[in-house]
Design a protein around this motif. Structure first.
Motif, PDB file in Angstrom:
ATOM      1  N   ARG A  19      44.631  43.059  43.310  1.00  0.00           N
ATOM      2  CA  ARG A  19      43.202  43.310  43.157  1.00  0.00           C
ATOM      3  C   ARG A  19      42.867  44.707  43.647  1.00  0.00           C
ATOM      4  O   ARG A  19      43.327  45.122  44.704  1.00  0.00           O
ATOM      5  N   VAL A  20      42.044  45.401  42.863  1.00  0.00           N
ATOM      6  CA  VAL A  20      41.595  46.746  43.199  1.00  0.00           C
ATOM      7  C   VAL A  20      40.093  46.666  43.443  1.00  0.00           C
ATOM      8  O   VAL A  20      39.353  46.134  42.609  1.00  0.00           O
ATOM      9  N   SER A  21      39.626  47.205  44.570  1.00  0.00           N
ATOM     10  CA  SER A  21      38.224  47.090  44.961  1.00  0.00           C
ATOM     11  C   SER A  21      37.386  48.224  44.384  1.00  0.00           C
ATOM     12  O   SER A  21      37.805  49.380  44.340  1.00  0.00           O
ATOM     13  N   ASP A  22      36.164  47.875  43.968  1.00  0.00           N
ATOM     14  CA  ASP A  22      35.180  48.853  43.515  1.00  0.00           C
ATOM     15  C   ASP A  22      34.102  49.051  44.570  1.00  0.00           C
ATOM     16  O   ASP A  22      33.347  49.994  44.528  1.00  0.00           O
ATOM     17  N   GLY A  23      33.999  48.161  45.526  1.00  0.00           N
ATOM     18  CA  GLY A  23      32.973  48.220  46.551  1.00  0.00           C
ATOM     19  C   GLY A  23      31.929  47.146  46.312  1.00  0.00           C
ATOM     20  O   GLY A  23      31.720  46.703  45.186  1.00  0.00           O
ATOM     21  N   GLY A  24      31.284  46.712  47.367  1.00  0.00           N
ATOM     22  CA  GLY A  24      30.269  45.684  47.248  1.00  0.00           C
ATOM     23  C   GLY A  24      30.822  44.323  46.872  1.00  0.00           C
ATOM     24  O   GLY A  24      30.104  43.473  46.367  1.00  0.00           O
ATOM     25  N   LEU A  26      33.018  43.771  44.523  1.00  0.00           N
ATOM     26  CA  LEU A  26      33.484  43.744  43.129  1.00  0.00           C
ATOM     27  C   LEU A  26      34.950  44.146  43.085  1.00  0.00           C
ATOM     28  O   LEU A  26      35.344  45.189  43.601  1.00  0.00           O
ATOM     29  N   LEU A  27      35.764  43.275  42.485  1.00  0.00           N
ATOM     30  CA  LEU A  27      37.203  43.496  42.412  1.00  0.00           C
ATOM     31  C   LEU A  27      37.672  43.453  40.968  1.00  0.00           C
ATOM     32  O   LEU A  27      37.132  42.696  40.150  1.00  0.00           O
ATOM     33  N   ARG A  41      33.579  38.931  44.982  1.00  0.00           N
ATOM     34  CA  ARG A  41      33.889  38.158  46.179  1.00  0.00           C
ATOM     35  C   ARG A  41      32.687  38.234  47.125  1.00  0.00           C
ATOM     36  O   ARG A  41      32.234  39.318  47.465  1.00  0.00           O
ATOM     37  N   HIS A  42      32.177  37.068  47.498  1.00  0.00           N
ATOM     38  CA  HIS A  42      30.987  37.002  48.345  1.00  0.00           C
ATOM     39  C   HIS A  42      31.083  35.791  49.270  1.00  0.00           C
ATOM     40  O   HIS A  42      32.004  34.995  49.164  1.00  0.00           O
ATOM     41  N   TYR A  55      33.425  34.786  42.369  1.00  0.00           N
ATOM     42  CA  TYR A  55      32.645  34.577  41.146  1.00  0.00           C
ATOM     43  C   TYR A  55      33.330  35.378  40.045  1.00  0.00           C
ATOM     44  O   TYR A  55      33.372  36.605  40.080  1.00  0.00           O
ATOM     45  N   ARG A  56      33.898  34.678  39.066  1.00  0.00           N
ATOM     46  CA  ARG A  56      34.613  35.345  37.977  1.00  0.00           C
ATOM     47  C   ARG A  56      33.606  35.852  36.955  1.00  0.00           C
ATOM     48  O   ARG A  56      32.900  35.069  36.326  1.00  0.00           O
ATOM     49  N   ILE A  57      33.559  37.162  36.794  1.00  0.00           N
ATOM     50  CA  ILE A  57      32.591  37.789  35.891  1.00  0.00           C
ATOM     51  C   ILE A  57      33.116  37.802  34.471  1.00  0.00           C
ATOM     52  O   ILE A  57      32.402  37.443  33.542  1.00  0.00           O
TER      53      ILE A  57
END
Length: 130
Positions: A19-24, A26-27, A41-42, A55-57
Motif C-alpha cells: 500500500r502506498v499512502s496519499d495522506g489523509g 487514502l491508500l 483507512r479510518h 473503506y474500499r473506494i
C-alpha cells in the motif's frame, strides 16, 4: 507526501501486496497481479478508541486520484457531521440495490408468464412449466 498521477502509473507490481499512502488515510493498494485499488483507512467512531476500518473506494484508473480524494472527503464529512459509519452505509446500499434488482427481475418474469397465459399458447406454456 501526496501522490501524483505519474507516480501512480510508475508503481509496478511486486511479489507481495503493498500500500502506498496519499495522506489523509487514502491508500493505493497494489497487488502482485498488477491491480491497483483505492482504500480509505479510518476509525469509526472517529476517536482513538474507534475501530480501524478500510473503506474500499474502487479500482484505479477507473477511479482517478482526484475522484478518490473527493470520495474520501465526502465520506469523512458524512462520518463526522452525520455520524454515519461509511462501511456499514455502503454495505446497506449494496443490500438494498441487490434486493431491488432481484425483486424487479422477478416481477418482470411473472409479468411475462402471466401475459403468455392470456394468449392462445397458455395451455402449452402451463404444461411446460409443470
Amino acid at each position: 507526501m501526496t501522490l501524483t498521477d505519474v507516480q501512480i502509473k510508475a508503481e509496478a507490481p511486486g511479489g507481495v501486496r503493498r500500500r502506498v499512502s496519499d495522506g489523509g488515510g487514502l491508500l493505493l493498494e497494489i497487488d502482485p497481479a498488477g491491480g491497483k485499488y483505492w482504500i480509505w483507512r479510518h476509525r469509526y467512531p472517529p476517536s482513538k478508541d474507534g475501530k480501524q476500518q478500510d473503506y474500499r473506494i474502487g479500482p484505479y484508473p477507473k477511479i482517478s486520484l482526484k475522484k478518490a480524494r473527493q470520495i474520501r472527503d465526502e465520506q469523512r464529512k458524512r462520518m463526522l457531521i452525520e455520524g454515519i459509519n461509511p462501511c456499514a452505509a455502503k454495505r446497506q446500499e449494496k443490500v438494498e440495490r441487490f434486493t431491488s434488482e432481484s425483486s424487479s427481475s422477478i416481477n418482470r418474469t411473472c409479468g411475462y408468464f402471466s401475459g403468455l397465459a392470456a394468449t392462445c399458447r397458455a395451455a402449452a406454456v402451463t404444461r411446460r412449466l409443470r
